[in-house]
Write a protein that holds these residues in place. Structure first.
Motif, PDB file in Angstrom:
ATOM      1  N   LEU A  37      19.720 112.550 -29.188  1.00 44.21           N
ATOM      2  CA  LEU A  37      19.550 113.975 -28.915  1.00 44.21           C
ATOM      3  C   LEU A  37      20.895 114.674 -28.716  1.00 44.21           C
ATOM      4  CD1 LEU A  37      16.555 113.856 -26.421  1.00 44.21           C
ATOM      5  CD2 LEU A  37      16.502 114.455 -28.843  1.00 44.21           C
ATOM      6  N   PRO A  38      21.295 115.522 -29.667  1.00 44.64           N
ATOM      7  CA  PRO A  38      22.503 116.329 -29.466  1.00 44.64           C
ATOM      8  C   PRO A  38      22.173 117.571 -28.653  1.00 44.64           C
ATOM      9  CG  PRO A  38      21.606 116.727 -31.639  1.00 44.64           C
ATOM     10  CD  PRO A  38      20.736 115.662 -31.002  1.00 44.64           C
ATOM     11  N   GLY A  39      23.170 118.149 -28.013  1.00 40.45           N
ATOM     12  CA  GLY A  39      23.001 119.410 -27.304  1.00 40.45           C
ATOM     13  C   GLY A  39      22.303 119.332 -25.966  1.00 40.45           C
ATOM     14  N   ILE A  40      22.187 118.142 -25.388  1.00 43.98           N
ATOM     15  CA  ILE A  40      21.595 117.993 -24.064  1.00 43.98           C
ATOM     16  C   ILE A  40      22.653 118.375 -23.020  1.00 43.98           C
ATOM     17  CG2 ILE A  40      20.546 116.393 -22.417  1.00 43.98           C
ATOM     18  CD1 ILE A  40      18.831 116.964 -24.911  1.00 43.98           C
ATOM     19  N   SER A  53      25.885 116.672 -24.755  1.00 41.75           N
ATOM     20  CA  SER A  53      25.906 115.491 -25.611  1.00 41.75           C
ATOM     21  C   SER A  53      26.282 115.889 -27.036  1.00 41.75           C
ATOM     22  CB  SER A  53      24.546 114.780 -25.589  1.00 41.75           C
ATOM     23  OG  SER A  53      23.527 115.625 -26.080  1.00 41.75           O
ATOM     24  N   ASP A  54      27.003 115.015 -27.722  1.00 38.50           N
ATOM     25  CA  ASP A  54      27.454 115.311 -29.088  1.00 38.50           C
ATOM     26  C   ASP A  54      26.341 115.041 -30.105  1.00 38.50           C
ATOM     27  OD1 ASP A  54      27.385 112.572 -29.504  1.00 38.50           O
ATOM     28  OD2 ASP A  54      29.549 112.321 -29.604  1.00 38.50           O
ATOM     29  N   ARG A  55      26.659 115.102 -31.374  1.00 35.22           N
ATOM     30  CA  ARG A  55      25.637 114.968 -32.419  1.00 35.22           C
ATOM     31  C   ARG A  55      25.002 113.584 -32.469  1.00 35.22           C
ATOM     32  NH1 ARG A  55      27.677 112.635 -37.098  1.00 35.22           N
ATOM     33  NH2 ARG A  55      29.918 112.353 -37.068  1.00 35.22           N
ATOM     34  N   THR A  56      25.640 112.589 -31.859  1.00 32.94           N
ATOM     35  CA  THR A  56      25.056 111.247 -31.806  1.00 32.94           C
ATOM     36  C   THR A  56      24.368 110.981 -30.466  1.00 32.94           C
ATOM     37  OG1 THR A  56      27.071 110.214 -30.950  1.00 32.94           O
ATOM     38  CG2 THR A  56      26.848 110.374 -33.358  1.00 32.94           C
ATOM     39  N   GLY A  57      24.292 112.012 -29.604  1.00 32.24           N
ATOM     40  CA  GLY A  57      23.675 111.863 -28.294  1.00 32.24           C
ATOM     41  C   GLY A  57      24.604 111.292 -27.239  1.00 32.24           C
ATOM     42  N   ALA A  58      25.846 111.017 -27.603  1.00 33.86           N
ATOM     43  CA  ALA A  58      26.808 110.423 -26.662  1.00 33.86           C
ATOM     44  C   ALA A  58      27.316 111.478 -25.680  1.00 33.86           C
ATOM     45  CB  ALA A  58      27.978 109.813 -27.413  1.00 33.86           C
TER      46      ALA A  58
END
Length: 97
Positions: A37-40, A53-58
Motif C-alpha cells: 500500500l503506497p500513500g499510507i 509509505s512509498d510505492r512499494t509500501g515501505a
C-alpha cells in the motif's frame, strides 16, 4: 594525521549506527490481498513525526521503544502500533467497508 582520520571515520560510523537504530522501518500491506500500500500516512504520536509509505509500501519513521505509531489512510481502518522493538515490521491494514 592518520590518527585524526581514523578517529573521524570511527565517529561517522558510530553516529550512522546510532541514527539507524532510532528508525522503525517496514512495509504496509492490505490485509486480505497482501498488496503493498503506497500513500499510507504513518505518524509517531509521541514525537509528532509523520511520513508516508512509498510505492512499494515501505516506510521509515523516527521512533523509540514505547512510542505509539498510527498507520492510516482514507479507505482503511487505522491501526496503532506500540513499539516494543525497532525490528523490521510488516503492517496489514483492513479495508474500511
Amino acid at each position: 594525521m592518520v590518527r585524526a582520520l581514523l578517529f573521524s571515520i570511527f565517529i561517522l560510523l558510530f553516529v550512522g549506527t546510532t541514527y539507524a537504530q532510532d528508525n522503525l522501518t517496514g512495509r504496509v500491506y492490505e490485509d486480505k490481498t497482501k498488496v503493498a500500500l503506497p500513500g499510507i500516512v504513518i505518524k509517531n504520536l509521541k514525537t509528532q513525526s509523520t511520513t508516508i509509505s512509498d510505492r512499494t509500501g515501505a516506510y521509515s519513521i523516527p521512533a523509540h521503544t514505547g512510542d505509539l505509531v498510527v498507520f492510516s489512510a482514507f479507505s482503511y481502518v487505522p491501526d496503532t502500533l506500540y513499539v516494543t522493538s525497532l525490528k523490521y515490521t510488516e503492517i496489514s491494514l483492513v479495508l474500511n467497508t
